[in-house]
Design a protein around this motif. Structure first.
Motif, mmCIF file in Angstrom:
data_model
loop_
_atom_site.group_PDB
_atom_site.id
_atom_site.type_symbol
_atom_site.label_atom_id
_atom_site.label_comp_id
_atom_site.label_asym_id
_atom_site.label_seq_id
_atom_site.Cartn_x
_atom_site.Cartn_y
_atom_site.Cartn_z
ATOM 1 N N UNK A 78 80.205 36.193 60.698
ATOM 2 C CA UNK A 78 79.331 37.204 61.300
ATOM 3 C C UNK A 78 79.161 38.380 60.350
ATOM 4 N N UNK A 79 80.264 38.796 59.746
ATOM 5 C CA UNK A 79 80.230 39.930 58.819
ATOM 6 C C UNK A 79 79.379 39.616 57.603
ATOM 7 N N UNK A 80 79.461 38.389 57.110
ATOM 8 C CA UNK A 80 78.675 38.001 55.943
ATOM 9 C C UNK A 80 77.180 38.108 56.249
ATOM 10 N N UNK A 81 76.768 37.592 57.382
ATOM 11 C CA UNK A 81 75.357 37.659 57.762
ATOM 12 C C UNK A 81 74.919 39.100 58.001
ATOM 13 N N UNK A 82 75.788 39.891 58.609
ATOM 14 C CA UNK A 82 75.474 41.292 58.872
ATOM 15 C C UNK A 82 75.329 42.061 57.562
ATOM 16 N N UNK A 83 76.212 41.778 56.623
ATOM 17 C CA UNK A 83 76.183 42.444 55.331
ATOM 18 C C UNK A 83 74.913 42.078 54.571
ATOM 19 N N UNK A 84 74.543 40.804 54.599
ATOM 20 C CA UNK A 84 73.322 40.364 53.918
ATOM 21 C C UNK A 84 72.086 40.996 54.545
ATOM 22 N N UNK A 85 72.090 41.132 55.861
ATOM 23 C CA UNK A 85 70.970 41.767 56.546
ATOM 24 C C UNK A 85 70.873 43.242 56.176
ATOM 25 N N UNK A 86 72.019 43.906 56.069
ATOM 26 C CA UNK A 86 72.036 45.309 55.660
ATOM 27 C C UNK A 86 71.444 45.490 54.269
ATOM 28 N N UNK A 87 71.660 44.496 53.423
ATOM 29 C CA UNK A 87 71.216 44.605 52.038
ATOM 30 C C UNK A 87 69.702 44.762 51.943
ATOM 31 N N UNK A 88 68.985 44.265 52.942
ATOM 32 C CA UNK A 88 67.528 44.377 52.929
ATOM 33 C C UNK A 88 67.079 45.837 52.984
ATOM 34 N N UNK A 89 67.912 46.703 53.550
ATOM 35 C CA UNK A 89 67.570 48.116 53.654
ATOM 36 C C UNK A 89 68.504 49.007 52.826
ATOM 37 N N UNK A 90 69.571 48.433 52.318
ATOM 38 C CA UNK A 90 70.566 49.223 51.587
ATOM 39 C C UNK A 90 70.010 49.678 50.238
#
Length: 433
Positions: free
Chosen positions: A374-386
């Protein structure tokens, strides 16, 4: 060596995640054929930071594949203890005896980029190859309009939290903003006597606090590189941290202990949340399995701007390399789509190429997914706006030092907030002259 957001400041706590990761064989791949063919019989030296023995198999496989595809090039891999890298690379560069390829982070690498230590990659990396990397991430390794590094792996910060502690206190929402965090910290302290979180103000350590200023709407430097934080927003951000400390909502050791202490406190059940990358979940599972069982993740805490951070590790090539073409060829091989994906899976980090990041590994989360998945997917999703929250400056460490030391003085009551902000700005401006 692994990172994550100064050489000692960032790489040490991301390394901790890598040291607990599985070793996998490296996937093969081809670099852009438009890169100039390296000369026959070239020998290059590649430095990493404290990746042996955990990643010995990985890099041996990577190098063997590269040498098979490029029989005219031999790669000598040298693993350097993380604590020794800064002095070692400084000595090698100043003595004009550098390795050919080095893994650093942009903050530290930019200090030497400002002294013309690295090869200018704009003429060495074809536009087609360069476009395969995330544009904003590529910018992290540029200074004065010149590219001095190639992006490698990334991490974004998440909020890892103790669900059992929150349930015990009848708190059903983890904070998402710094405003909410202050309220949350007060609740935790009043009901348990414990602290909500730990963040370090040690100048040479994590950049989380200086990044928080940007998230709160502070501009650190202007277009000319001069201090731009002596403003109402800058004073409000300083005041935020001073208030938390004076209200005893932060441990006293935030002034003396680094980010590693934040992990120790969370694993001991002494804090409710840990702001860190998902790669630390494996470490928590090993060191504190009971805490890991009740840990969950939420998006990183931010300020009114909504900005979220990403930490970058890159690969640089010293200007005095005797084999620039072979070095560039190898650097692009290490960081191509296939090898970035393989390394990301091995190290629980994120890749810096668009194709690798679009892999289903970072998107598909089954209903029965583990916390790490879950954390991996959340982190990757954050990267789109990070984004990279701090400016690329050759003396960024001096800026962080000026801000942290004056923040500490205000927290200890040695200066007013206004004076601390004013002095920090003056110190930074003076250091540039």
């Amino acid at each position: 060596m692994i990172q994550i957001q100064k050489l000692k400041r960032l790489t040490v706590y991301v390394l901790l995640g890598l040291l607990t990761s599985w070793i996998v064989s490296c996937t093969t791949g081809n670099v852009g054929t438009s890169t100039k063919q390296a000369s026959s019989g070239a020998s290059i030296e590649f430095w990493t930071m404290q990746l042996q023995p955990q990643f010995t198999n990985y890099f041996q496989s990577l190098i063997a594949t590269f040498q098979t595809q490029n029989p005219g090039i031999k790669v000598n891999w040298v693993d350097v203890p993380w604590a020794a890298m800064e002095n070692k690379i400084l000595t090698a560069v100043s003595g004009k005896t550098p390795p050919d390829v080095v893994n650093l982070n942009p903050d530290f690498a930019s200090q030497l980029a400002g002294r013309n230590a690295w090869l200018n990659l704009d003429a060495k990396v074809p536009n087609e190859t360069r476009s395969s990397y995330l544009p904003n991430i590529w910018k992290a390794s540029t200074l004065n309009g010149k590219s001095f590094g190639i992006p490698w792996y990334l991490t974004t910060r998440l909020t890892i939290y103790n669900t059992a502690l929150l349930k015990q206190l009848s708190i059903n929402k983890v904070p998402s903003t710094y405003t909410e965090l202050a309220v949350f910290a007060q609740q935790i302290k009043e009901k348990t006597g414990k602290y909500a979180f730990f963040v370090t103000f040690v100048p040479q350590d994590s950049g989380e606090v200086i990044e928080s200023l940007v998230q709160m709407g502070v501009t650190l430097v202007d277009a000319e590189g001069k201090a731009a934080f002596n403003t109402p927003q800058g004073k409000a951000a300083f005041q935020y941290w001073v208030d938390l400390y004076k209200k005893k909502l932060l441990p006293q050791e935030v002034l003396t202990q680094g980010h590693r202490h934040a992990i120790d406190l969370y694993q001991a059940g002494e804090t409710a949340i840990l702001a860190s990358g998902p790669e630390f979940l494996k470490q928590i599972a090993i060191n504190a399995p009971k805490i890991a069982e009740v840990s969950a993740t939420a998006p990183q805490i931010t300020g009114e701007t909504g900005k979220k951070n990403v930490a970058v590790m890159n690969i640089v090539i010293p200007r005095d390399t005797k084999q620039p073409d072979a070095a560039v060829k190898f650097a692009l091989f290490v960081t191509n789509d296939e090898n970035q994906l393989a390394f990301a899976k091995a190290a629980n980090v994120l890749p810096s190429t668009t194709k690798a990041l679009s892999d289903s590994y970072f998107k598909d989360v089954p209903a029965s997914a583990l916390t790490l998945e879950v954390a991996r997917a959340m982190s990757a999703k954050e990267l789109q706006q990070a984004e990279i929250l701090t400016p690329t400056l050759k003396d960024f460490n001096k800026l962080q030092k000026a801000i942290y030391e004056n923040l500490q003085a205000a927290m200890l009551g040695e200066k007013t907030v206004d004076k601390a902000v004013e002095d920090a700005a003056q110190e930074w401006n003076s250091s540039r002259s």
